[in-house]
Scaffold this motif. Structure first.
Motif, PDB file in Angstrom:
ATOM      1  N   LYS A 349      41.766  47.834  30.262  1.00 43.58           N
ATOM      2  CA  LYS A 349      41.599  46.395  30.067  1.00 43.58           C
ATOM      3  C   LYS A 349      40.346  45.881  30.791  1.00 43.58           C
ATOM      4  O   LYS A 349      39.548  45.122  30.233  1.00 43.58           O
ATOM      5  N   ALA A 350      40.179  46.311  32.032  1.00 43.41           N
ATOM      6  CA  ALA A 350      39.021  45.844  32.812  1.00 43.41           C
ATOM      7  C   ALA A 350      37.722  46.312  32.166  1.00 43.41           C
ATOM      8  O   ALA A 350      36.748  45.551  32.079  1.00 43.41           O
ATOM      9  N   MET A 351      37.703  47.547  31.679  1.00 47.64           N
ATOM     10  CA  MET A 351      36.480  48.064  31.045  1.00 47.64           C
ATOM     11  C   MET A 351      36.169  47.298  29.757  1.00 47.64           C
ATOM     12  O   MET A 351      35.013  46.989  29.471  1.00 47.64           O
ATOM     13  N   GLU A 352      37.204  46.995  28.996  1.00 51.05           N
ATOM     14  CA  GLU A 352      37.001  46.272  27.731  1.00 51.05           C
ATOM     15  C   GLU A 352      36.481  44.854  27.945  1.00 51.05           C
ATOM     16  O   GLU A 352      35.804  44.301  27.091  1.00 51.05           O
ATOM     17  N   ASN A 353      36.841  44.267  29.089  1.00 49.46           N
ATOM     18  CA  ASN A 353      36.474  42.876  29.352  1.00 49.46           C
ATOM     19  C   ASN A 353      35.163  42.699  30.110  1.00 49.46           C
ATOM     20  O   ASN A 353      34.819  41.591  30.500  1.00 49.46           O
ATOM     21  N   HIS A 354      34.460  43.788  30.333  1.00 44.89           N
ATOM     22  CA  HIS A 354      33.284  43.691  31.206  1.00 44.89           C
ATOM     23  C   HIS A 354      31.980  43.742  30.418  1.00 44.89           C
ATOM     24  O   HIS A 354      31.832  44.537  29.502  1.00 44.89           O
ATOM     25  N   LYS A 355      31.038  42.904  30.811  1.00 44.11           N
ATOM     26  CA  LYS A 355      29.696  42.969  30.232  1.00 44.11           C
ATOM     27  C   LYS A 355      28.846  43.750  31.234  1.00 44.11           C
ATOM     28  O   LYS A 355      28.634  43.315  32.365  1.00 44.11           O
ATOM     29  N   VAL A 356      28.381  44.924  30.790  1.00 45.06           N
ATOM     30  CA  VAL A 356      27.743  45.862  31.725  1.00 45.06           C
ATOM     31  C   VAL A 356      26.409  45.330  32.258  1.00 45.06           C
ATOM     32  O   VAL A 356      25.591  44.805  31.520  1.00 45.06           O
ATOM     33  N   ILE A 357      26.242  45.486  33.577  1.00 43.57           N
ATOM     34  CA  ILE A 357      24.958  45.188  34.221  1.00 43.57           C
ATOM     35  C   ILE A 357      24.279  46.539  34.457  1.00 43.57           C
ATOM     36  O   ILE A 357      24.868  47.434  35.063  1.00 43.57           O
ATOM     37  N   ASP A 358      23.053  46.690  33.968  1.00 45.84           N
ATOM     38  CA  ASP A 358      22.332  47.935  34.229  1.00 45.84           C
ATOM     39  C   ASP A 358      21.813  47.907  35.652  1.00 45.84           C
ATOM     40  O   ASP A 358      21.374  46.873  36.132  1.00 45.84           O
ATOM     41  N   ASP A 359      21.878  49.064  36.301  1.00 44.22           N
ATOM     42  CA  ASP A 359      21.274  49.191  37.621  1.00 44.22           C
ATOM     43  C   ASP A 359      21.700  48.098  38.611  1.00 44.22           C
ATOM     44  O   ASP A 359      20.844  47.429  39.218  1.00 44.22           O
ATOM     45  N   PRO A 360      22.990  47.888  38.814  1.00 43.07           N
ATOM     46  CA  PRO A 360      23.445  46.797  39.690  1.00 43.07           C
ATOM     47  C   PRO A 360      23.050  47.009  41.159  1.00 43.07           C
ATOM     48  O   PRO A 360      23.006  48.143  41.631  1.00 43.07           O
ATOM     49  N   THR A 361      22.775  45.905  41.847  1.00 38.10           N
ATOM     50  CA  THR A 361      22.517  45.954  43.296  1.00 38.10           C
ATOM     51  C   THR A 361      23.860  46.076  44.014  1.00 38.10           C
ATOM     52  O   THR A 361      24.914  45.890  43.400  1.00 38.10           O
ATOM     53  N   VAL A 362      23.818  46.305  45.322  1.00 33.26           N
ATOM     54  CA  VAL A 362      25.064  46.383  46.098  1.00 33.26           C
ATOM     55  C   VAL A 362      25.842  45.075  45.935  1.00 33.26           C
ATOM     56  O   VAL A 362      27.055  45.085  45.719  1.00 33.26           O
ATOM     57  N   GLU A 363      25.126  43.948  46.018  1.00 34.56           N
ATOM     58  CA  GLU A 363      25.789  42.650  45.850  1.00 34.56           C
ATOM     59  C   GLU A 363      26.493  42.550  44.493  1.00 34.56           C
ATOM     60  O   GLU A 363      27.618  42.078  44.388  1.00 34.56           O
ATOM     61  N   GLN A 364      25.793  42.994  43.435  1.00 37.88           N
ATOM     62  CA  GLN A 364      26.378  42.936  42.090  1.00 37.88           C
ATOM     63  C   GLN A 364      27.571  43.891  41.946  1.00 37.88           C
ATOM     64  O   GLN A 364      28.527  43.595  41.246  1.00 37.88           O
ATOM     65  N   ILE A 365      27.508  45.017  42.628  1.00 34.11           N
ATOM     66  CA  ILE A 365      28.634  45.963  42.603  1.00 34.11           C
ATOM     67  C   ILE A 365      29.860  45.303  43.252  1.00 34.11           C
ATOM     68  O   ILE A 365      30.966  45.328  42.707  1.00 34.11           O
ATOM     69  N   LEU A 366      29.638  44.672  44.408  1.00 35.77           N
ATOM     70  CA  LEU A 366      30.756  44.039  45.116  1.00 35.77           C
ATOM     71  C   LEU A 366      31.271  42.820  44.354  1.00 35.77           C
ATOM     72  O   LEU A 366      32.472  42.547  44.330  1.00 35.77           O
ATOM     73  N   GLU A 367      30.361  42.119  43.678  1.00 33.69           N
ATOM     74  CA  GLU A 367      30.743  40.974  42.849  1.00 33.69           C
ATOM     75  C   GLU A 367      31.574  41.466  41.650  1.00 33.69           C
ATOM     76  O   GLU A 367      32.582  40.850  41.275  1.00 33.69           O
ATOM     77  N   THR A 368      31.163  42.574  41.064  1.00 33.50           N
ATOM     78  CA  THR A 368      31.912  43.160  39.942  1.00 33.50           C
ATOM     79  C   THR A 368      33.330  43.518  40.388  1.00 33.50           C
ATOM     80  O   THR A 368      34.300  43.286  39.675  1.00 33.50           O
ATOM     81  N   GLU A 369      33.431  44.064  41.589  1.00 31.14           N
ATOM     82  CA  GLU A 369      34.760  44.397  42.124  1.00 31.14           C
ATOM     83  C   GLU A 369      35.625  43.138  42.220  1.00 31.14           C
ATOM     84  O   GLU A 369      36.792  43.140  41.815  1.00 31.14           O
ATOM     85  N   ARG A 370      35.041  42.039  42.716  1.00 33.93           N
ATOM     86  CA  ARG A 370      35.796  40.777  42.822  1.00 33.93           C
ATOM     87  C   ARG A 370      36.224  40.289  41.441  1.00 33.93           C
ATOM     88  O   ARG A 370      37.351  39.828  41.257  1.00 33.93           O
ATOM     89  N   GLU A 371      35.327  40.406  40.457  1.00 31.47           N
ATOM     90  CA  GLU A 371      35.649  39.963  39.092  1.00 31.47           C
ATOM     91  C   GLU A 371      36.804  40.770  38.501  1.00 31.47           C
ATOM     92  O   GLU A 371      37.665  40.230  37.814  1.00 31.47           O
ATOM     93  N   VAL A 372      36.789  42.081  38.766  1.00 31.47           N
ATOM     94  CA  VAL A 372      37.857  42.940  38.255  1.00 31.47           C
ATOM     95  C   VAL A 372      39.195  42.528  38.886  1.00 31.47           C
ATOM     96  O   VAL A 372      40.208  42.373  38.188  1.00 31.47           O
ATOM     97  N   ASP A 373      39.194  42.315  40.190  1.00 29.61           N
ATOM     98  CA  ASP A 373      40.426  41.902  40.882  1.00 29.61           C
ATOM     99  C   ASP A 373      40.956  40.591  40.288  1.00 29.61           C
ATOM    100  O   ASP A 373      42.147  40.430  40.069  1.00 29.61           O
ATOM    101  N   GLU A 374      40.009  39.675  40.048  1.00 34.79           N
ATOM    102  CA  GLU A 374      40.341  38.376  39.470  1.00 34.79           C
ATOM    103  C   GLU A 374      41.001  38.538  38.097  1.00 34.79           C
ATOM    104  O   GLU A 374      42.037  37.941  37.794  1.00 34.79           O
ATOM    105  N   LEU A 375      40.381  39.361  37.266  1.00 36.86           N
ATOM    106  CA  LEU A 375      40.863  39.580  35.903  1.00 36.86           C
ATOM    107  C   LEU A 375      42.272  40.191  35.897  1.00 36.86           C
ATOM    108  O   LEU A 375      43.121  39.812  35.090  1.00 36.86           O
ATOM    109  N   LEU A 376      42.506  41.130  36.801  1.00 33.35           N
ATOM    110  CA  LEU A 376      43.776  41.868  36.775  1.00 33.35           C
ATOM    111  C   LEU A 376      44.897  41.143  37.506  1.00 33.35           C
ATOM    112  O   LEU A 376      46.057  41.489  37.366  1.00 33.35           O
ATOM    113  N   ARG A 377      44.526  40.125  38.285  1.00 33.96           N
ATOM    114  CA  ARG A 377      45.525  39.427  39.098  1.00 33.96           C
ATOM    115  C   ARG A 377      46.575  38.724  38.254  1.00 33.96           C
ATOM    116  O   ARG A 377      46.301  38.236  37.191  1.00 33.96           O
TER     117      ARG A 377
END
Ligand code: NDP
Ligand code: MG
Length: 377
Positions: A349-377
């Motif tokens: 579900k999380a993979m299907e709902n994500h718009k991929v960012i190429d070459d993410p920075t550390v900040e973007q990686i951690l932000e993606t993690e927060r978004e995934v948690d949000e989506l699955l909550r």
């Protein structure tokens, strides 16, 4: 005297690292970090005398500080504490044995401080491999694999002087549910999934092994460590966990590393590389070992492995989504809040709902993690 810092000292890899230190007698642990188990951490501090100890939980850190007030150890907490341990000035090698993406920032900080990394924390490489590997090259620091399969590959690359890898054969035990269908796994309880046939490990990785998500994370880990395409990594189920992994070269030669399932070997190899030291414990006895068998992984019933290939092939922020969704779901499963099969459903579900960012920075990686948690909550 070799000097190391140990992130995750109270865990499965952490305590086995300290076993190696105890056996060898010529390594000094200058800093250690744990999450909240201050009872064990206190014992470790009294035995190994680090100059800094970090506890993630601030209240527990204060408790520990009072308990070890008689010792010359600085007690720190939170992310800053973890970073302080990772960059402690005396340490030459940092063993990253915390579990999960929490390891990204300390690993990068340790590298920037010039430390070699003995890497157990695969989630860091899966999510930030595109940052870690070029950084290691730029800074001239080593990434020494601790994961048993990757250590086996690393050992199988010795003396090959840059000969090209044709294929990596990543072995898998298949876990406790090998041969089961999804229907049969629908009623799996926490206790069932925590029973691994060959290895005794932390709770999160034991669940990951049962779903084969661990193998998926390891394919991505191998892709980064050994600079191979995802599809050059072939998973081979080998239920006895005797062959720890293999490398096939251009001429068809296959080199493997074999041994009993004992994590102290890859840990010790990483700490002393390229030297081998005596390691007490069981040895392989080929007269007693009647057979080693092989199977193809079942990607239909163990869909998590198929999703990992998909995430790794696409790259960018998708491996982070795969990993973050798995971390979230496994924690929920261990808390008995979701069923076993929902773990892979949530990843999908999380993979299907994500718009991929190429070459993410550390900040973007951690932000993606927060978004995934949000989506699955
Ligand atoms: P465990 O759960 O046994 O141990 C995790 C360690 O990390 C504990 O010391 C824990 O402290 C600490 N920790 C957790 N969260 C934090 C935090 N926020 N800050 C500081 N410390 C923290 O895990 P494993 O040892 O099994 O696994 C560690 C890593 O190694 C994982 O990435 C895993 O995939 C990898 N690995 C493990 C293998 C194994 O055989 N166990 C094999 C190959 C790879 P506390 O005890 O206080 O909670
Ligand atoms: Mg492994």
């Amino acid at each position: 005297m070799k000097k190391i810092a140990l992130l995750g000292s109270t865990g499965s890899i952490g305590t086995q690292t300290l076993d190696v230190v105890r056996n060898q007698g010529d390594i000094q642990v200058t800093a250690m970090a744990a999450g909240s188990n201050i009872a064990l951490l206190e014992k470790q501090i009294r035995e190994f005398h680090p100059s800094i100890a970090a506890v993630w939980d601030e209240k527990k850190a204060l408790e520990l500080k009072a308990k070890v007030a008689d010792l010359p150890v600085k007690v720190v907490s939170g992310m800053n504490g973890l970073l302080e341990v990772a960059t402690e000035k005396e340490a030459q090698i940092v063993v990253t044995a915390v579990v999960g993406m929490i390891g990204i920032r300390p690993t990068i900080a340790a590298m920037e401080a010039g430390k070699d990394i003995a890497l157990a924390n695969k989630e860091t490489l899966v999510t930030a491999g595109h940052i870690i590997m070029p950084l290691a090259e730029k800074l001239g620091v080593k990434i020494l694999p601790v994961d048993s399969e990757h250590s086996a590959i690393f050992q199988s690359l010795n003396g090959e002087h840059g000969n090209k890898i044709h294929k990596i054969l990543l072995t898998a035990s298949g876990g406790p549910f090998r041969g089961h269908t999804r229907e049969q796994m629908a009623s799996v309880q926490v206790e069932d999934a925590l029973k691994h046939p060959n290895w005794s490990m932390g709770r999160k990785i034991t669940i990951d092994s049962s779903t084969m998500v661990n193998k998926g994370l390891e394919v991505m880990e191998a892709h980064w460590l050994f600079d191979v395409e995802m599809d050059q990594v072939q998973v081979v189920v080998q239920p006895q966990s005797i062959i720890h992994s293999m490398v096939e070269y251009e001429d068809g030669a296959v080199i493997a590393q074999l041994g009993t399932p004992d994590m102290r070997l890859p840990i010790q190899y990483a700490l002393y590389y390229p030297e081998r030291r005596y390691l007490p414990g069981d040895r392989l006895d080929f007269w007693k070992l009647s057979q080693i068998t092989f199977e193809k992984p079942d990607l239909e019933n163990f869909h998590g492995l198929a999703l990992a290939y998909e995430a790794g092939r696409r790259g960018g922020s998708l491996p982070t989504v795969f990993n973050a969704a798995n971390e979230y779901a496994v924690a929920k499963f261990l808390n008995r809040e979701i069923s076993y099969l929902e773990i892979t459903d949530m990843i999908q579900k999380a993979m299907e709902n994500h718009k991929v960012i190429d070459d993410p920075t550390v900040e973007q990686i951690l932000e993606t993690e927060r978004e995934v948690d949000e989506l699955l909550r």
